[in-house]
Enzyme design. Structure first.
Site, PDB file in Angstrom:
ATOM      1  N   SER A 245       0.850  -1.183   0.000  1.00  0.00           N
ATOM      2  CA  SER A 245       0.000   0.000   0.000  1.00  0.00           C
ATOM      3  C   SER A 245       0.885   1.231   0.000  1.00  0.00           C
ATOM      4  O   SER A 245       2.027   1.192   0.475  1.00  0.00           O
ATOM      5  CB  SER A 245      -0.891   0.001   1.251  1.00  0.00           C
ATOM      6  OG  SER A 245      -1.534   1.243   1.429  1.00  0.00           O
TER       7      SER A 245
ATOM      8  N   TYR B  30      -3.040  -0.270  10.851  1.00  0.00           N
ATOM      9  CA  TYR B  30      -2.814  -0.718   9.476  1.00  0.00           C
ATOM     10  C   TYR B  30      -1.507  -0.157   8.928  1.00  0.00           C
ATOM     11  O   TYR B  30      -0.705  -0.890   8.334  1.00  0.00           O
ATOM     12  CB  TYR B  30      -3.994  -0.291   8.603  1.00  0.00           C
ATOM     13  CG  TYR B  30      -3.886  -0.694   7.153  1.00  0.00           C
ATOM     14  CD1 TYR B  30      -4.239  -1.965   6.737  1.00  0.00           C
ATOM     15  CD2 TYR B  30      -3.450   0.214   6.193  1.00  0.00           C
ATOM     16  CE1 TYR B  30      -4.153  -2.329   5.398  1.00  0.00           C
ATOM     17  CE2 TYR B  30      -3.354  -0.140   4.868  1.00  0.00           C
ATOM     18  CZ  TYR B  30      -3.711  -1.413   4.476  1.00  0.00           C
ATOM     19  OH  TYR B  30      -3.615  -1.777   3.156  1.00  0.00           O
TER      20      TYR B  30
END
Length: 274
Positions: A100, A113
């Protein structure tokens, strides 16, 4: 998972389901051994599973933070370990880490996260250099993805006042899928960046991280919530949220999501773009 297997079958392939909690090394190992017994050697292993909590750091309990880390970080560690245990004796195979832009840039409300994704990046770099030092034929690559219209925003545990949303621009999951498949077929590139926003985020983090800090402090909370949808109250942190309902591959932002990324296409076809 059953619906995904049915989609594979409808497309002419053979989709089989091997269920495991990726936070548990033993379950991952047993699933992989079953796959090899029933389907043959694993050639490609893609780590992608995660869960999280949308909330300010101080509103996440220690148990929730630990569970997020076990699933989202250790899930990749155990998957990579099991894949290497099987691939290294054969001296071939490909591991792809679904990453990501948040592996480089932390944002508010997603500390669990972001922390896990940063850790995955460092872990993967370490493993890659170890494989290189031993002259291994096993390849490992990472794909840094943009905001995606997946069901995560309807089933990740949230303590926000409104329904969570990905930070625009939003892309359909097929954009990520094409990139992951391409990385599996071309693993010698150490990392792929997908989406113009990912590129700008990663370059901006290199050039002006303090400026990005201030920008996210002003906009990061608001941009990750929408008042147009009611919170679902669903959470998959401790158990699956889709046992009795197929959420599909797409989330609830189809009207705002892009089906293609020019940047991703150019990245896959760099020779043609020159």
């Amino acid at each position: 998972l059953g619906s995904a297997a049915a989609d594979v079958g409808a497309a002419g392939g053979t989709g089989l389901v091997y269920e495991a909690d990726v936070a548990d090394h033993r379950q991952v190992r047993e699933a992989a051994e079953r796959i090899e017994r029933e389907m043959g050697p694993i050639d490609v292993w893609i780590n992608v599973a995660f869960s999280s909590v949308f909330a300010p750091f101080t509103e996440i309990t220690p148990e929730e933070y630990e569970r997020t880390t076990r699933v989202t970080y250790l899930g990749y560690v155990w998957g990579t370990r099991v894949a290497l245990d099987l691939m290294r004796p054969r001296n071939r195979g490909v591991i792809v880490q679904a990453g990501s832009a948040l592996a480089y840039r932390g944002i508010p409300l997603q500390s669990a996260y972001c922390g896990a994704k940063h850790a995955i990046k460092g872990f993967t770099e370490s493993v890659r250099t170890e494989l290189m030092s031993e002259g291994s034929g096993v390849q490992i690559s990472m794909v840094q993805l943009p905001a995606l219209n997946t069901p995560q925003f309807s089933w990740v545990l949230s303590r926000l006042g409104h329904h969570p949303q990905p930070v625009p621009p939003i892309y359909q999951p097929e954009v990520a899928a094409r990139a992951l498949v391409f990385a599996a077929e071309h693993p010698r590139r150490r990392e792929y960046w997908v989406g113009a926003a990912t590129v700008m985020t990663l370059l901006g983090e290199r050039l002006a991280p303090g400026l990005i800090d201030r920008y996210l402090a002003r906009t990061g909370r608001r941009s990750q919530q929408t008042e147009s949808l009611a919170p679902t109250g669903v959470a998959n942190l401790w158990q699956p949220a889709d046992e009795n309902r197929d959420y599909g591959a797409h989330g609830v932002f189809d009207r705002r999501a892009h089906s293609h990324s020019v940047q991703a296409w150019l990245s896959r076809h760099r020779g043609l773009a020159v």
